[in-house]
Design an enzyme around this catalytic site. Structure first.
Site, mmCIF file in Angstrom:
data_model
loop_
_atom_site.group_PDB
_atom_site.id
_atom_site.type_symbol
_atom_site.label_atom_id
_atom_site.label_comp_id
_atom_site.label_asym_id
_atom_site.label_seq_id
_atom_site.Cartn_x
_atom_site.Cartn_y
_atom_site.Cartn_z
ATOM 1 N N HIS A 105 15.834 -39.503 39.805
ATOM 2 C CA HIS A 105 16.531 -38.195 40.039
ATOM 3 C C HIS A 105 15.623 -37.047 39.732
ATOM 4 C CE1 HIS A 105 19.327 -34.754 39.930
ATOM 5 N NE2 HIS A 105 20.118 -35.446 40.787
ATOM 6 N N ASP A 178 18.729 -42.890 31.822
ATOM 7 C CA ASP A 178 19.663 -42.009 32.688
ATOM 8 C C ASP A 178 20.897 -42.688 33.079
ATOM 9 O OD1 ASP A 178 20.717 -40.108 34.483
ATOM 10 O OD2 ASP A 178 19.213 -39.937 35.604
ATOM 11 N N GLN A 181 25.028 -42.320 36.557
ATOM 12 C CA GLN A 181 25.697 -43.131 37.577
ATOM 13 C C GLN A 181 26.371 -44.397 37.172
ATOM 14 O OE1 GLN A 181 26.533 -42.159 40.605
ATOM 15 N NE2 GLN A 181 25.267 -40.517 40.533
ATOM 16 N N LYS A 204 30.621 -36.859 36.902
ATOM 17 C CA LYS A 204 30.765 -38.272 37.664
ATOM 18 C C LYS A 204 31.564 -39.333 36.967
ATOM 19 C CE LYS A 204 25.784 -37.140 38.687
ATOM 20 N NZ LYS A 204 25.966 -36.679 39.928
ATOM 21 N N CYS A 341 18.327 -35.441 45.616
ATOM 22 C CA CYS A 341 17.673 -34.586 44.572
ATOM 23 C C CYS A 341 16.624 -35.882 44.014
ATOM 24 C CB CYS A 341 18.451 -34.311 43.498
ATOM 25 S SG CYS A 341 19.372 -32.952 43.527
#
Length: 383
Positions: A105, A178, A181, A204, A341
């Site tokens: 991202h 990261d 998700q 999220k 993104c």
């Protein structure tokens, strides 16, 4: 399950959870109480309500940290995962080369560039996973950091995080995952993974916007200088100089996002009560169902691996993803259409954009059926 989410009460088929998740009533209620009858500022008030709100705020830190198997004193509240990655990129004292991947991202690309790191890029496997064989060949002692997505926001591909950690540590690099998700879709235990830093966001994870977290090992956070200055992050201030609080307060300048933190903690409680493995299994079944249905069509290109974490990206022959998204909206179906993104990944895939359907714990086969009806209508329109 959908009945617990007021945003889905009108039968809307929401397939954009990778962008932001709908909020359960328990999170909404927690935020409402914190903003209403419980409200006060935190940390320095000598009156009872301030003390109670401080306890609630720090309890939220404990809940969020527990979600990833971490102690509360190692969890820094930030404005989101983007700020968490910026904080690390600017504050890590040993800058040098950082290894990223093609599927990252923008928030895991641009901060490293702006902070002056030298960026190297790991390629992907044929099915859209980070190629760790290539990473092993690329990594050298010049690399001070590796920063990989735990789960791709476009392809849903899952990183072999334990191997990535081992490869980074073999050359003396630190590794950031990261987890934006991942935390809403997979059981995460940072101690078991062995990573050094982990970044994720609340919105999220069925919580409020405007807040996220950076987890880091205590000894590593202690090496990092403050990124922003102001109240709450100091020990002593004079005009001659200042000394700073220990982590995590060192990185939390100013009045914190009190309400959002409490909502973040409520969201963490909510998903832990359901069980992350149960959520993952539910979403994996939906991914398999949707991919099978799309694969049966001769006008759909599927991207990413067969086994993905709650995300399916695809393109429809002769139809721009934005047009597909518009027609689906008329059918009461929400997907994401665009570059997500992740423009370097779009360049790699050879497309300007994809259509992305992403699931949440509230998603079901009726949402897939509605999506397929919308796709069929789109085909009739475009011929």
């Amino acid at each position: 399950m959908k009945g617990e989410f007021p945003g889905l009460a009108d039968g809307w088929h929401y397939l954009d959870s990778a962008a932001t998740a709908q909020k359960p009533q328990v999170v909404i209620d927690a935020v409402t109480r914190a903003m209403g009858g419980d409200y006060a500022t935190v940390h320095r008030g000598v009156y009872a309500r301030s003390a109670n709100m401080t306890l609630a705020f720090e309890a939220a830190r404990t809940k969020v940290a527990a979600l990833i198997g971490a102690p509360a004193e190692e969890l820094v509240f930030t404005r989101g995962a983007t700020e968490a990655i910026n904080l690390l990129a600017y504050s890590w004292p040993d800058k040098g080369r950082v290894l990223l991947s093609t599927l990252e991202h923008h928030s895991n690309i641009v901060p490293w560039q702006l902070a002056g790191w030298q960026v190297d890029v790991c390629p992907l496997t044929a099915d859209g996973r980070i190629d760790l064989d290539a990473a092993e060949a690329m990594l050298t002692p010049d690399h001070k950091m590796v920063a990989f997505a735990h789960v791709s926001n476009v392809l849903g591909s899952m990183l072999d995080a334990e191997r990535a950690v081992a490869l980074a540590h073999r050359v003396g690099a630190k590794i950031l995952l990261d987890g934006c998700q991942a935390v809403a879709r997979l059981p995460v235990d940072v101690a078991a993974l062995g990573c050094d830093f982990y970044a994720f966001s609340s919105h999220k994870l069925y919580g409020p916007t405007g807040i996220g977290a950076l987890w880091g090992r205590a000894e590593l956070l202690d090496r990092m200088a403050p990124w922003q200055g102001g109240g709450a992050m100091i020990e002593r201030v004079t005009f001659a100089g200042s000394t700073f609080a220990p982590p995590p307060q060192r990185f939390e300048a100013g009045t914190p996002a009190i309400i959002e933190a409490i909502g973040f903690g409520a969201a963490a409680d909510y998903v832990r009560a359901i069980g992350l493995q149960a959520i993952h299994d539910h979403e994996a079944a939906l991914v398999a169902e949707l991919r099978a249905a799309l694969r049966a069509r001769n006008d759909i290109i599927l991207f990413g691996p067969e086994e993905s974490a709650g995300i399916v990206s695809f393109a429809m022959d002769g139809v721009h993803p934005h047009d597909l998204g518009t027609i689906l909206d008329e059918e009461g179906v929400a997907i994401r259409a665009g570059h997500h993104c992740a423009q370097p990944l779009m360049d790699h895939l050879g497309v300007p954009a994809t259509a992305r359907a992403s699931f949440g714990l509230y998603s079901d086969s009726e949402d897939i059926a509605a999506l397929l009806r919308g796709i069929e209508r789109t085909r009739r329109i475009f011929g």
